[in-house]
Write a protein that holds these residues in place. Sequence first.
Motif, PDB file in Angstrom:
ATOM      1  N   ASP A  34       0.840  -1.204   0.000  1.00 16.43           N
ATOM      2  CA  ASP A  34       0.000   0.000   0.000  1.00 16.43           C
ATOM      3  C   ASP A  34       0.867   1.244   0.000  1.00 16.43           C
ATOM      4  OD1 ASP A  34       0.516   0.882   2.758  1.00 16.43           O
ATOM      5  OD2 ASP A  34      -0.784  -0.747   3.408  1.00 16.43           O
ATOM      6  N   ALA A  35       0.349   2.304  -0.601  1.00 23.31           N
ATOM      7  CA  ALA A  35       1.136   3.533  -0.719  1.00 23.31           C
ATOM      8  C   ALA A  35       0.222   4.721  -0.938  1.00 23.31           C
ATOM      9  CB  ALA A  35       2.113   3.427  -1.887  1.00 23.31           C
ATOM     10  N   PRO A  36       0.588   5.861  -0.366  1.00 25.38           N
ATOM     11  CA  PRO A  36      -0.120   7.101  -0.680  1.00 25.38           C
ATOM     12  C   PRO A  36       0.557   7.760  -1.861  1.00 25.38           C
ATOM     13  CG  PRO A  36       1.457   7.525   1.031  1.00 25.38           C
ATOM     14  CD  PRO A  36       1.639   6.080   0.634  1.00 25.38           C
TER      15      PRO A  36
ATOM     16  N   THR B 117      10.639  17.723 -10.076  1.00 25.60           N
ATOM     17  CA  THR B 117       9.659  16.700  -9.731  1.00 25.60           C
ATOM     18  C   THR B 117      10.051  16.119  -8.386  1.00 25.60           C
ATOM     19  OG1 THR B 117       8.523  14.696 -10.458  1.00 25.60           O
ATOM     20  CG2 THR B 117      10.876  14.810 -10.887  1.00 25.60           C
ATOM     21  N   LEU B 118       9.175  15.274  -7.853  1.00 25.39           N
ATOM     22  CA  LEU B 118       9.486  14.589  -6.593  1.00 25.39           C
ATOM     23  C   LEU B 118       9.678  13.101  -6.833  1.00 25.39           C
ATOM     24  CD1 LEU B 118       6.762  16.339  -4.418  1.00 25.39           C
ATOM     25  CD2 LEU B 118       9.194  16.874  -4.461  1.00 25.39           C
ATOM     26  N   GLU B 119       9.282  12.654  -8.009  1.00 28.32           N
ATOM     27  CA  GLU B 119       9.224  11.216  -8.265  1.00 28.32           C
ATOM     28  C   GLU B 119      10.562  10.704  -8.803  1.00 28.32           C
ATOM     29  OE1 GLU B 119       5.318  10.615 -10.266  1.00 28.32           O
ATOM     30  OE2 GLU B 119       5.022  12.594  -9.432  1.00 28.32           O
ATOM     31  N   PRO B 120      10.717   9.388  -8.803  1.00 30.24           N
ATOM     32  CA  PRO B 120      12.083   8.882  -8.933  1.00 30.24           C
ATOM     33  C   PRO B 120      12.578   8.633 -10.350  1.00 30.24           C
ATOM     34  CG  PRO B 120      10.607   7.068  -8.498  1.00 30.24           C
ATOM     35  CD  PRO B 120       9.761   8.309  -8.489  1.00 30.24           C
ATOM     36  N   ASP B 121      13.857   8.816 -10.562  1.00 31.88           N
ATOM     37  CA  ASP B 121      14.660   8.057 -11.510  1.00 31.88           C
ATOM     38  C   ASP B 121      16.077   8.048 -10.964  1.00 31.88           C
ATOM     39  OD1 ASP B 121      16.100  10.308 -12.567  1.00 31.88           O
ATOM     40  OD2 ASP B 121      14.528  10.673 -14.039  1.00 31.88           O
ATOM     41  N   VAL B 166      23.374   3.225  -0.306  1.00 34.87           N
ATOM     42  CA  VAL B 166      22.321   2.249  -0.583  1.00 34.87           C
ATOM     43  C   VAL B 166      21.170   3.027  -1.193  1.00 34.87           C
ATOM     44  CG1 VAL B 166      20.691   0.606   0.414  1.00 34.87           C
ATOM     45  CG2 VAL B 166      23.035   0.727   1.282  1.00 34.87           C
ATOM     46  N   ASN B 167      20.747   2.619  -2.375  1.00 32.70           N
ATOM     47  CA  ASN B 167      19.720   3.383  -3.068  1.00 32.70           C
ATOM     48  C   ASN B 167      18.359   2.709  -2.984  1.00 32.70           C
ATOM     49  OD1 ASN B 167      19.421   5.798  -4.899  1.00 32.70           O
ATOM     50  ND2 ASN B 167      18.366   4.225  -6.099  1.00 32.70           N
ATOM     51  N   GLU B 168      17.344   3.478  -2.594  1.00 29.42           N
ATOM     52  CA  GLU B 168      15.958   3.007  -2.702  1.00 29.42           C
ATOM     53  C   GLU B 168      15.189   4.038  -3.526  1.00 29.42           C
ATOM     54  OE1 GLU B 168      13.043   3.623   0.282  1.00 29.42           O
ATOM     55  OE2 GLU B 168      14.404   4.585   1.695  1.00 29.42           O
ATOM     56  N   ASP B 169      14.277   3.588  -4.369  1.00 33.47           N
ATOM     57  CA  ASP B 169      13.535   4.504  -5.225  1.00 33.47           C
ATOM     58  C   ASP B 169      12.492   5.264  -4.422  1.00 33.47           C
ATOM     59  OD1 ASP B 169      14.342   3.710  -8.177  1.00 33.47           O
ATOM     60  OD2 ASP B 169      14.197   1.883  -6.997  1.00 33.47           O
ATOM     61  N   GLY B 170      12.431   6.567  -4.664  1.00 34.85           N
ATOM     62  CA  GLY B 170      11.423   7.397  -4.004  1.00 34.85           C
ATOM     63  C   GLY B 170      10.017   6.924  -4.378  1.00 34.85           C
ATOM     64  N   PHE B 171       9.066   7.129  -3.517  1.00 34.64           N
ATOM     65  CA  PHE B 171       7.659   6.777  -3.708  1.00 34.64           C
ATOM     66  C   PHE B 171       7.457   5.271  -3.816  1.00 34.64           C
ATOM     67  CE2 PHE B 171       7.577  11.194  -4.538  1.00 34.64           C
ATOM     68  CZ  PHE B 171       6.299  11.641  -4.305  1.00 34.64           C
ATOM     69  N   TYR B 172       8.034   4.661  -4.893  1.00 34.46           N
ATOM     70  CA  TYR B 172       7.720   3.244  -5.172  1.00 34.46           C
ATOM     71  C   TYR B 172       8.346   2.311  -4.151  1.00 34.46           C
ATOM     72  CZ  TYR B 172       6.026   5.412  -9.367  1.00 34.46           C
ATOM     73  OH  TYR B 172       5.346   6.221 -10.235  1.00 34.46           O
ATOM     74  N   LEU B 173       9.332   2.792  -3.395  1.00 34.03           N
ATOM     75  CA  LEU B 173       9.785   2.077  -2.192  1.00 34.03           C
ATOM     76  C   LEU B 173       9.624   2.962  -0.959  1.00 34.03           C
ATOM     77  CD1 LEU B 173      13.043   0.160  -3.262  1.00 34.03           C
ATOM     78  CD2 LEU B 173      10.789  -0.794  -2.835  1.00 34.03           C
ATOM     79  N   SER B 174      10.057   4.214  -1.077  1.00 31.41           N
ATOM     80  CA  SER B 174      10.152   5.045   0.126  1.00 31.41           C
ATOM     81  C   SER B 174       8.816   5.184   0.857  1.00 31.41           C
ATOM     82  CB  SER B 174      10.681   6.431  -0.234  1.00 31.41           C
ATOM     83  OG  SER B 174       9.711   7.201  -0.918  1.00 31.41           O
ATOM     84  N   GLY B 360       9.685   8.958 -12.595  1.00 27.28           N
ATOM     85  CA  GLY B 360       8.651   8.093 -12.031  1.00 27.28           C
ATOM     86  C   GLY B 360       7.594   7.649 -13.023  1.00 27.28           C
ATOM     87  N   ARG B 361       7.782   7.989 -14.300  1.00 24.80           N
ATOM     88  CA  ARG B 361       6.825   7.568 -15.336  1.00 24.80           C
ATOM     89  C   ARG B 361       6.681   6.039 -15.280  1.00 24.80           C
ATOM     90  NH1 ARG B 361       6.302   4.226 -20.012  1.00 24.80           N
ATOM     91  NH2 ARG B 361       5.231   5.323 -21.667  1.00 24.80           N
ATOM     92  N   ASP B 362       5.458   5.587 -15.277  1.00 20.05           N
ATOM     93  CA  ASP B 362       5.190   4.162 -15.132  1.00 20.05           C
ATOM     94  C   ASP B 362       5.745   3.387 -16.327  1.00 20.05           C
ATOM     95  OD1 ASP B 362       4.145   1.971 -13.754  1.00 20.05           O
ATOM     96  OD2 ASP B 362       2.271   2.021 -14.895  1.00 20.05           O
TER      97      ASP B 362
END
Lengths: 314, 424
Positions: A34-36, B117-121, B166-174, B360-362
């Motif tokens: 789940d995610a916002p 933007t705020l979303e990841p790449d 250590v890298n984690e993707d914003g939004f889709y993981l964070s 962050g484009r799907d």
Amino acid sequence: MYRIRFHGRGGQGMKTAGRILGTAFFNEGYEVQDAPRYGAERRGAPIFSYVRADKKPIDERGIITNPDLIIVADDSLVNIPAAGVMQGLNEHAVLLINSRETAETWQNRLGTKINIIVLPVNSSVPNPAEMPFIGAACVGAAARLLGVVGQSALVDAIHEELQDQGPDIIKANCDRALEAFEYMALYENCVQQRQAASALDYQQPEWIRPVFEKARIAAPTIHAGLTSVQVKTGLWRTLCPIIEYDRCNRCWWICSSACPHNAINVDGSTPVIDYDHCVGCMVCVAQCPPHAISAIPEAEADSEIKKSMQQLAH
Amino acid sequence: MMLARRLLTGNGAAAWAARLAQVDYIPAFPITPQTEIIETLSRWIDNGEIPGKLVTLESEHSMITAAGAAAATGVRVFTATSSQGLLYGMEMLYTVAGWRVPFVLINVSRALASPVTLEPDHNDVLAARDSGFLQIHCATCQEVLDITLMAYRLSEDARVRLPAIVNEDGFYLSFTREPVYIPDADEVKDFIGEFDSENMQFRASAPTSQAVAVLGGSPYSYFRYESHLAAENARIVFDEICDEFEQRFGRKYGALESYHVDDADYVIFMVGCFATKAKAAVDSLRKAGWKIGLLRPRLLRPFPGEKISQLLAGKKGVAVIDQNLSMGKGGILHCELASVLYGNKDAPPVLMSFIGGLGGRDISQEEFFEIAKQLKQASETNEIPAPRLLYTVDELRQIHKLQAIAHVERAILNRDHQNPDSHE
């Protein structure tokens, strides 16, 4: 896999709603994601959250474009493109909407025969702009529509997710969730899991190679003052302050100087709200000594503004 | 003993890793989408749940300086940033790596300005590719926790002694919660061990000059090459640590995730959490009779080139999906992969490049299927299409719509400038 999206405005509890449903699924033995989803966080901005639940580990990720269930806490979002309420809405999906309108009205408005279920607006609340515990109500209703999340998993999840909020708030949320759960008995288990896209039979993406355009076109520039010609404050305002001039005692300095956006002009000693620039922060509503400014949901604001202006003309 | 499996965001997992690693010092500066990590840690410290000191600095430049300086005193350091923050600290990122002090920095990937933007790449973290930091990419929230723990072992190992990102993707993981096993604190303590600070004893009373000026190029070359050799060592050390981690905690990692690669004709090559979407696509393609797999490097620095060459030997084609873009060249991973494959006599004859997931484009399942189809076509016809941005007609239509509105607004603006009264 169940794929569920909650739509609401910042402050209406959609992130928490997603987490409660996620935890409830998890309590029922599901794998969960789940995610916002929000941009620059602010109250009133369209936000959504999403929940995936499956009996096996989940590799899908990101925004749900093929939802089984879409839940809309605030029906004023439906016609806002940026809110993305309609994304992936087709005959498979169920749309649950918190609204004063009927399901038929929404079907008619959207030109669709899809399954729309209305979660009636809580009419016991005097201010129509308030939506107390709407997140909990949405989750309770969603649980029943899904048919696989029981009442005890739901209640446990609310306790877990709201543990910092104290017993009164937890109880109120549980009550509201269970009330909505009961209300939806007729629609139990109406949400069906959609199959993931299959490599055997899929719709080919319509790719295009973007071509060079000169920087005068292709640079990401917004010209000052013209972000939007018609809506100068963008979509900030969800509540609209309306001055009842019969009650206004013309202490103009109070409201006009309190307004953080200089959006209350003064004509002689009469304050007049500049609706082009009012962002709906409600500071004037709070400040007004004779309580002459009320907060009206934006959707109903036009006629109220007219009335107010007529009062002023008299 | 395992604690219960629970739902945690990637940021929550990162905070848990710092907690379990019993870090002493956390220099911090908030930035979306990293902030939840330092919020969580500061709350734990405030509540007395964990020891350690968290200090907010006035910038990432100072934050990374503080991290390096603290590590030089011989304490265990954790820090985290993202995107513009990483870039703002970039000067010190390169600098502290040269100090040969170990610590772990979480980067929560977010695409870089401009536009904002705020979303990841991955252009943010790849800007640190040549800094001297080790670089490990995660694809799930569980990996964020486990790999951060392993990163301490790796970074502190005497054969390495380099800081690690250590890298984690914003939004889709964070911001995404997934079920995560939180390992037992004592077992983690056993696994990571005490920090052996060797000769790192920087003290106020005993000043040390970190990385002195060296002119003439010769000593400079020596020190830089020593850092390179240390990073090269990290490849073997990481394998050892992964083996030990698996024995203790039962979860298997490695420099690469190799999913259905062994018997595959075609392979998708990418890093980060969108690779789990590729995994789902591989499952679906396999059901449809495809011999296809996914190869996902976790380690980017050091680059596991030899292993990659071995795993891809004899394959018909490889599609690289780069969630980054080097203007005027193309995908960065595509270049990295080409450099390790070139000249191998059994290297895949087809190497295709796709740019996808920018900002962050799907990337849809259908797009993975289409990539597989084009890969096969290229292999059969021996014609390799030009690199492609994953972008659809619909997306371009939306942009043109916005440009049309901008055009009208510009016309109004120009008219108002010429004749200020014409508007009303």
